[in-house]
Design an enzyme around this catalytic site. Structure first.
Site, PDB file in Angstrom:
ATOM      1  N   HIS A 189       0.976  -1.354   0.039  1.00 28.03           N
ATOM      2  CA  HIS A 189      -0.173   0.121  -0.143  1.00 28.03           C
ATOM      3  C   HIS A 189       0.816   1.287  -0.029  1.00 28.03           C
ATOM      4  O   HIS A 189       1.864   1.386   0.877  1.00 28.03           O
ATOM      5  CB  HIS A 189      -0.803  -0.053   1.099  1.00 28.03           C
ATOM      6  CG  HIS A 189      -1.776   1.299   1.304  1.00 28.03           C
ATOM      7  ND1 HIS A 189      -2.924   1.282   0.591  1.00 28.03           N
ATOM      8  CD2 HIS A 189      -1.472   2.371   1.718  1.00 28.03           C
ATOM      9  CE1 HIS A 189      -3.533   2.606   0.835  1.00 28.03           C
ATOM     10  NE2 HIS A 189      -2.793   3.255   1.481  1.00 28.03           N
TER      11      HIS A 189
ATOM     12  N   ARG B 293     -14.821  12.568   6.727  1.00 27.98           N
ATOM     13  CA  ARG B 293     -13.393  13.460   7.190  1.00 27.98           C
ATOM     14  C   ARG B 293     -12.996  14.230   6.166  1.00 27.98           C
ATOM     15  O   ARG B 293     -12.582  15.373   6.421  1.00 27.98           O
ATOM     16  CB  ARG B 293     -12.401  12.250   7.496  1.00 27.98           C
ATOM     17  CG  ARG B 293     -12.641  11.715   8.788  1.00 27.98           C
ATOM     18  CD  ARG B 293     -11.570  10.275   8.782  1.00 27.98           C
ATOM     19  NE  ARG B 293     -10.336  10.577   8.470  1.00 27.98           N
ATOM     20  CZ  ARG B 293      -9.410   9.663   7.931  1.00 27.98           C
ATOM     21  NH1 ARG B 293      -9.890   8.556   7.438  1.00 27.98           N
ATOM     22  NH2 ARG B 293      -8.109  10.235   7.677  1.00 27.98           N
TER      23      ARG B 293
ATOM     24  N   SER C 152      -7.781   3.829   8.960  1.00 23.74           N
ATOM     25  CA  SER C 152      -8.458   3.664   7.664  1.00 23.74           C
ATOM     26  C   SER C 152      -7.754   2.860   6.723  1.00 23.74           C
ATOM     27  O   SER C 152      -8.348   1.896   6.181  1.00 23.74           O
ATOM     28  CB  SER C 152      -8.623   5.006   7.172  1.00 23.74           C
ATOM     29  OG  SER C 152      -8.829   5.102   5.585  1.00 23.74           O
TER      30      SER C 152
ATOM     31  N   LYS D 272      -8.828  -1.737   5.968  1.00 24.59           N
ATOM     32  CA  LYS D 272      -9.097  -2.413   4.580  1.00 24.59           C
ATOM     33  C   LYS D 272      -7.954  -3.162   4.385  1.00 24.59           C
ATOM     34  O   LYS D 272      -8.424  -4.532   3.911  1.00 24.59           O
ATOM     35  CB  LYS D 272      -8.768  -1.391   3.720  1.00 24.59           C
ATOM     36  CG  LYS D 272     -10.177  -0.367   3.684  1.00 24.59           C
ATOM     37  CD  LYS D 272     -10.106   0.902   2.698  1.00 24.59           C
ATOM     38  CE  LYS D 272      -9.167   2.102   3.450  1.00 24.59           C
ATOM     39  NZ  LYS D 272      -9.330   3.325   2.741  1.00 24.59           N
TER      40      LYS D 272
HETATM   41  N1  URA Z   1      -5.938   6.608   2.491  1.00 26.31           N
HETATM   42  C1  URA Z   1      -6.964   5.866   3.247  1.00 26.31           C
HETATM   43  O1  URA Z   1      -7.406   4.831   2.865  1.00 26.31           O
HETATM   44  N2  URA Z   1      -7.519   6.550   4.163  1.00 26.31           N
HETATM   45  C2  URA Z   1      -6.911   7.560   4.961  1.00 26.31           C
HETATM   46  O2  URA Z   1      -7.444   7.898   5.982  1.00 26.31           O
HETATM   47  C3  URA Z   1      -5.915   8.395   3.953  1.00 26.31           C
HETATM   48  C4  URA Z   1      -5.385   7.555   2.975  1.00 26.31           C
END
Ligand code: URA
Length: 428
Positions: A85, A171, A186, A190
């Site tokens: 990521h 947000r 966040s 995922k």
């Molecule tokens: N990418 C995400 O998935 N979440 C965030 O809060 C910032 C970047």
């Protein structure tokens, strides 16, 4: 009567207290089902931004977001899985060569990606410039492709961490994106829900990144590594420079073309360096230490995996990529050495040319973007092409050009230039 109410949780965080596990579980679940109002969650997000959360609270918040949706399971695959990521940068096309390269080394890569918003590009937008390619796959299609080809880059379904989907949109419009506990939970909710066995985080630092300074980038990286490790995912992070854009292009189709050059054994040195550094980390995380990914770029097997990965998702890897209808060249103002090319200026220019979107529902242009013909440290001559701006809509040139003013420096020949390292640190 429920065990908590939203005002009690907001007041606790507003007054600087630690939230209890049951407060966190309740507020995340109640928000996801609509029992905590948007204005209440925005007050809580602001209290978190101002007063922070400790590691225990962040881990529990992340677990609650994972529990809001489904989890994927790759345990039926015959090979180990690893994912990467990136926190987002300009010209960051690394996923495109990286996923097939790691697959060619024997590790499956389930890469759930997003579309771009603002000045950083989205991997799916780039791949959608390939005629026929589709981002949406069912879980069964994804598993079959992982077993057969070894790499999938596709859109995340709505079932993964739905709490995050709702909270991230909130947000975005309440000035609370920058809270490290909320960014870390966040991203990691995922990635953990996706079910990868190991994970490499590319945390960008610099003008073109979310995190402009190293101290905050390091804190974000350490927080995410702790979350992944705590959840049983082997996780490491590289802190990498994003003050200069990566490679020689920022856009959609033009970044696909550059990625294909890397897979063919060429391409810009920085893109190759970062692709190999991340590939080595992904392989080590998956327990594969006897394959050198550089050999897989050189012998064509990474390119073969790319061709199969694109075809499996309906794309034609041999088809010509779209070409912009209009171009405009920005020339070097003087003889000398290019000492700075600002990632943010280039990213914003590409966005204004049509490569990115201002709102989630906007379309992007497949051929728009910026190519640069020199990198910091290179000698340039007055009048030589420095940047080429590409778009289908020439009325976009003026604002893109204005964005680039002050975005680069040419110093007299002989000025010393010390390149900054691309990989700044490794956090495990
Ligand atoms: N990418 C995400 O998935 N979440 C965030 O809060 C910032 C970047």
């Amino acid at each position: 009567m429920s065990e908590h109410d939203a005002v009690e949780v907001i007041l606790a965080k507003r007054d600087g207290h630690e939230l209890s596990e049951s407060q966190i579980d309740w507020v995340v679940a109640a928000y996801t089902r609509g029992d905590v109002a948007e204005e209440q969650m925005s007050a809580l997000a602001m209290a978190i931004l101002l007063n922070g959360m400790d590691r225990r609270e962040i881990a529990r918040w992340t677990a609650a977001m994972i529990a809001s949706g489904e989890r994927m399971d790759f345990s039926s695959l015959s090979r180990p899985t690893s994912d990467k990521h990136s926190t987002g940068g300009v010209g960051d096309k690394i996923t495109l060569p990286l996923a097939p390269l790691v697959a060619a080394c024997g590790v499956a890569v389930p890469q759930l990606s997003g579309r771009g918003l603002g000045h950083t590009g989205g991997t799916l937008d780039k791949l959608e410039s390939i005629p026929g390619w589709r981002a949406a796959l069912s879980t069964e299609e994804m598993l079959a492709q992982l077993e057969d080809v070894g790499a999938v880059i596709c859109a995340a379904g709505d079932g993964l961490a739905p709490a995050d989907k709702k909270l991230y949109a909130l947000r975005d419009v309440t000035g609370t994106v920058e809270a490290i506990p909320l960014i870390a939970s966040s991203i990691m909710s995922k990635k953990i829900a996706e079910g990868t066995g190991s994970l490499v985080l590319d945390v960008k630092v610099g003008t073109g990144a979310f995190m402009k300074d190293q101290a905050r980038a390091r804190e974000l990286a350490e927080t995410m590594v702790a979350l992944g490790t705590g959840a049983g995912v082997r996780t490491v992070a590289l802190l990498t420079d994003m003050s200069t854009p990566l490679g020689l292009s920022a856009g959609n189709g033009i970044e696909v073309a550059e990625s294909v050059e890397v897979l063919a054994g060429g391409g810009p040195a920085d893109v190759v360096e970062l692709t190999l550094a991340l590939a080595r980390e992904m392989l080590a995380g998956a327990g594969v230490t006897d394959v050198d990914p550089a050999d897989r770029l050189a012998d064509g097997s990474a390119m073969d995996a790319w061709v199969r990965m694109i075809r499996a998702q309906g794309g034609d890897p041999q088809a010509a990529l779209p070409i912009a209808r209009e171009s405009h060249v920005v020339t070097a103002p003087a003889d000398g050495v290019l000492t700075r090319l600002d990632a943010m200026a280039v990213g914003l220019a590409a966005w204004r040319l049509g490569a990115g979107r201002a709102r989630k529902e906007d379309p992007v242009q497949a051929a728009a973007g910026v190519r640069w013909h020199a990198r910091p440290g290179d000698m340039v001559r007055a009048g030589q092409p420095l940047l080429t701006l590409l778009t289908d809509e020439p009325e976009r040139f003026e604002r893109a050009r204005a964005t680039l003013e002050g975005g680069y420096d040419v110093a007299p020949a002989g000025t010393s230039y010390t390149p900054s390292p691309l990989v700044i640190d490794r956090i495990s």
